[in-house]
Design a protein around this motif. Sequence first.
Motif, short mmCIF file in Angstrom:
data_model
loop_
_atom_site.label_atom_id
_atom_site.label_comp_id
_atom_site.label_asym_id
_atom_site.label_seq_id
_atom_site.Cartn_x
_atom_site.Cartn_y
_atom_site.Cartn_z
N HIS A 197 28.07 58.43 67.61
CA HIS A 197 28.59 59.50 66.75
C HIS A 197 27.93 60.84 67.06
N GLY A 198 27.49 61.00 68.30
CA GLY A 198 27.04 62.30 68.73
C GLY A 198 25.56 62.56 68.55
N PHE A 199 24.74 61.53 68.63
CA PHE A 199 23.30 61.68 68.52
C PHE A 199 22.62 61.03 69.73
N GLU A 200 21.49 61.57 70.14
CA GLU A 200 20.70 60.93 71.17
C GLU A 200 19.36 60.49 70.58
N TRP A 201 18.93 59.30 70.98
CA TRP A 201 17.64 58.77 70.53
C TRP A 201 16.55 59.43 71.36
N LEU A 202 15.53 59.95 70.71
CA LEU A 202 14.53 60.76 71.38
C LEU A 202 13.29 59.99 71.82
N ALA A 203 13.25 58.70 71.62
CA ALA A 203 12.05 57.93 71.98
C ALA A 203 11.83 57.92 73.48
#
Length: 240
Positions: A197-203
Amino acid sequence: MTNDDQNAHASGAPWRNFYGRLKGKALKPSQKRYLEEDLAALSPGPVGWEENPDRTPLDLETRFGARPVWLEIGFGGGEHLVHQAAENPHVAIIGAEPFINGVAMLLGKIRRAGVANLAVHPGDARDLFDVLPDASISRAFLLYPDPWPKKRHHRRRFVTPEHLGPLARVMAPGAILRVATDIPDYVRQTLEEVPRHGFEWLAKRPADWREPWEDWQSTRYEKKALREGRVPHYLTFRRT
């Protein structure tokens, strides 16, 4: 016409199932007083916005000025919400929580902390999504949401298209979404659904999800999880 359209409130707001608790044990006299005396003034919009038949977007600039606006979805007892408001007086924070006992607890904490940059919606966050302007939220928190552990109830979780699509609409490009949970399967579903839904995981490394955020304020739900031996996960996403 959708099922929600067919079952809309008289006000024009869509009718939605709600599966959680709205009220628990009896409120203390002080908590009833907080609700009577404080809640209306803390509304994120003008009087009667919830019954607005046109679902006109809230005027956040009139309500909060030029401050960035953050959103906590389901604030529980309000520990984290009040902490963030006190630590970030330059922002405005809206908290949405349908459980009225939690709302009353929050109001007591607001009085004691003396914070003035909070707004409170005592209801479903989906109703807020209907009236928040596009790209108006610069940070959102989803902390220890109801896990709905039975597989047949997973569609009730927040990390589903019904919730994530509207959330993505109201979050600005570059906005941060924080999710905390102690349920491994909720972690799995979050990592599957949120990026869609248009998010990127930053880990970048294990510590990025194993260790809490630097400005973290533990909640009663986290403390219960730790007592019972469950491991919290701290997931950070950025709106693309």
